[in-house]
Design a protein around this motif. Sequence first.
Motif, PDB file in Angstrom:
ATOM      1  N   UNK A  23       0.847  -1.198   0.000  1.00  0.00           N
ATOM      2  CA  UNK A  23       0.000   0.000   0.000  1.00  0.00           C
ATOM      3  C   UNK A  23       0.878   1.242   0.000  1.00  0.00           C
ATOM      4  N   UNK A  24       0.314   2.308  -0.509  1.00  0.00           N
ATOM      5  CA  UNK A  24       0.945   3.629  -0.418  1.00  0.00           C
ATOM      6  C   UNK A  24      -0.107   4.561   0.168  1.00  0.00           C
ATOM      7  N   UNK A  25       0.228   5.184   1.290  1.00  0.00           N
ATOM      8  CA  UNK A  25      -0.721   6.109   1.922  1.00  0.00           C
ATOM      9  C   UNK A  25      -0.494   7.530   1.424  1.00  0.00           C
ATOM     10  N   UNK A  26      -1.554   8.305   1.486  1.00  0.00           N
ATOM     11  CA  UNK A  26      -1.509   9.696   1.052  1.00  0.00           C
ATOM     12  C   UNK A  26      -0.355  10.436   1.741  1.00  0.00           C
ATOM     13  N   UNK A  27       0.489  11.084   0.977  1.00  0.00           N
ATOM     14  CA  UNK A  27       1.561  11.905   1.533  1.00  0.00           C
ATOM     15  C   UNK A  27       2.876  11.192   1.764  1.00  0.00           C
ATOM     16  N   UNK A  28       2.887   9.868   1.581  1.00  0.00           N
ATOM     17  CA  UNK A  28       4.113   9.110   1.865  1.00  0.00           C
ATOM     18  C   UNK A  28       5.113   9.116   0.707  1.00  0.00           C
ATOM     19  N   UNK A  29       6.362   8.771   1.057  1.00  0.00           N
ATOM     20  CA  UNK A  29       7.322   8.273   0.075  1.00  0.00           C
ATOM     21  C   UNK A  29       7.493   6.784   0.391  1.00  0.00           C
ATOM     22  N   UNK A  30       7.178   5.936  -0.581  1.00  0.00           N
ATOM     23  CA  UNK A  30       7.342   4.493  -0.403  1.00  0.00           C
ATOM     24  C   UNK A  30       8.366   4.004  -1.426  1.00  0.00           C
ATOM     25  N   UNK A  31       9.331   3.213  -0.971  1.00  0.00           N
ATOM     26  CA  UNK A  31      10.380   2.694  -1.857  1.00  0.00           C
ATOM     27  C   UNK A  31      10.212   1.192  -2.032  1.00  0.00           C
ATOM     28  N   UNK A  32      10.302   0.735  -3.278  1.00  0.00           N
ATOM     29  CA  UNK A  32      10.430  -0.703  -3.553  1.00  0.00           C
ATOM     30  C   UNK A  32      11.886  -0.927  -3.911  1.00  0.00           C
ATOM     31  N   UNK A  33      12.563  -1.763  -3.126  1.00  0.00           N
ATOM     32  CA  UNK A  33      13.965  -2.030  -3.431  1.00  0.00           C
ATOM     33  C   UNK A  33      14.139  -3.506  -3.769  1.00  0.00           C
ATOM     34  N   UNK A  34      15.273  -3.836  -4.352  1.00  0.00           N
ATOM     35  CA  UNK A  34      15.527  -5.222  -4.728  1.00  0.00           C
ATOM     36  C   UNK A  34      16.488  -5.273  -5.893  1.00  0.00           C
ATOM     37  N   UNK A  35      17.018  -6.465  -6.131  1.00  0.00           N
ATOM     38  CA  UNK A  35      18.055  -6.638  -7.155  1.00  0.00           C
ATOM     39  C   UNK A  35      17.472  -6.452  -8.552  1.00  0.00           C
ATOM     40  N   UNK A  36      18.373  -6.370  -9.500  1.00  0.00           N
ATOM     41  CA  UNK A  36      18.053  -6.407 -10.915  1.00  0.00           C
ATOM     42  C   UNK A  36      17.154  -7.586 -11.232  1.00  0.00           C
ATOM     43  N   UNK A  37      16.054  -7.342 -11.917  1.00  0.00           N
ATOM     44  CA  UNK A  37      15.212  -8.462 -12.342  1.00  0.00           C
ATOM     45  C   UNK A  37      14.239  -8.959 -11.293  1.00  0.00           C
ATOM     46  N   UNK A  38      14.164  -8.266 -10.143  1.00  0.00           N
ATOM     47  CA  UNK A  38      13.283  -8.715  -9.056  1.00  0.00           C
ATOM     48  C   UNK A  38      11.803  -8.556  -9.399  1.00  0.00           C
ATOM     49  N   UNK A  39      11.515  -7.637 -10.329  1.00  0.00           N
ATOM     50  CA  UNK A  39      10.112  -7.412 -10.708  1.00  0.00           C
ATOM     51  C   UNK A  39       9.620  -6.005 -10.428  1.00  0.00           C
ATOM     52  N   UNK A  40      10.505  -5.136  -9.975  1.00  0.00           N
ATOM     53  CA  UNK A  40      10.098  -3.784  -9.553  1.00  0.00           C
ATOM     54  C   UNK A  40       9.519  -2.967 -10.718  1.00  0.00           C
TER      55      UNK A  40
END
Length: 232
Positions: A23-40
């Motif tokens: 989820x991403x809430x109003x006003x947030x900064x949300x990061x998806x991290x992970x290696x190359x090819x993880x699906x981001x």
Amino acid sequence: MLEVKDLRVNYGAIQAVQGVDFTVNDGEIVALIGANGAGKSTILKTISGLLRPKSGTITYEGTRLDKLSAAKIVAAGIAQVPEGRHVFAGLTVMENLKMGAYSAPKTQAAQLTAVFEQFPVLQERRHQDAATLSGGEQQMLAMGRALMAKPKLMLLDEPSMGLAPLFINKIFAIIKAINATGTTVLLIEQNATQALQIADRGYVVANGKVRLSGTGAELLANPAVQSAYLGG
Ligand code: ATP
């Protein structure tokens, strides 16, 4: 604001995203991290309507995005800054910015003022061909172009990729500043340390699944995250 539930995305036989929830809430900064090819990138492209999920739902302020066209998703208030920037070479900085405002013509003048306040270098170079900008300036132009649509949610795909360290710091500071003006940010990054430093919350993606989640500070302090993603 944004809820992704049991998202699955395939490329033919390749299961790139295998049941992701976040989820991403109003006003947030949300990061998806992970290696190359993880699906981001696949997750981000599915949110912005460039790819269709095999199953699962993406809900934004009560509306199902996974059935909408990319243009309708922009009109709903979501703008993506693509990986590799993709500024329009052969068009000036100003023309590139105006392309970003096609879904929001009424607010174009006000947004242009706001973008130039955020990125003075773009104002200085407004008559210059976008192809002549440095990598960091092109990243700023790509972000400025997305802001021209006056998004409520900005999706950033690897904004620091290929940039010199000085520009990387600048880009992360700008992301924070954009967020401080009220734009919610979903960021994907291989530069996990800096992404988590500015993020309210983060998710670690590996092999198409979310493996860990927490506040930016919690993930930075997590030994498993440190050894796998933070070079520690
Ligand atoms: P990157 O940082 O390299 O973009 P990522 O975490 O964003 O990595 P994705 O680009 O989403 O990862 O890729 C997830 C998986 O899907 C990988 O196995 C990748 O090889 C595969 N993949 C990505 N794009 C395609 C495509 N167009 N056709 C086939 N397979 C793809």
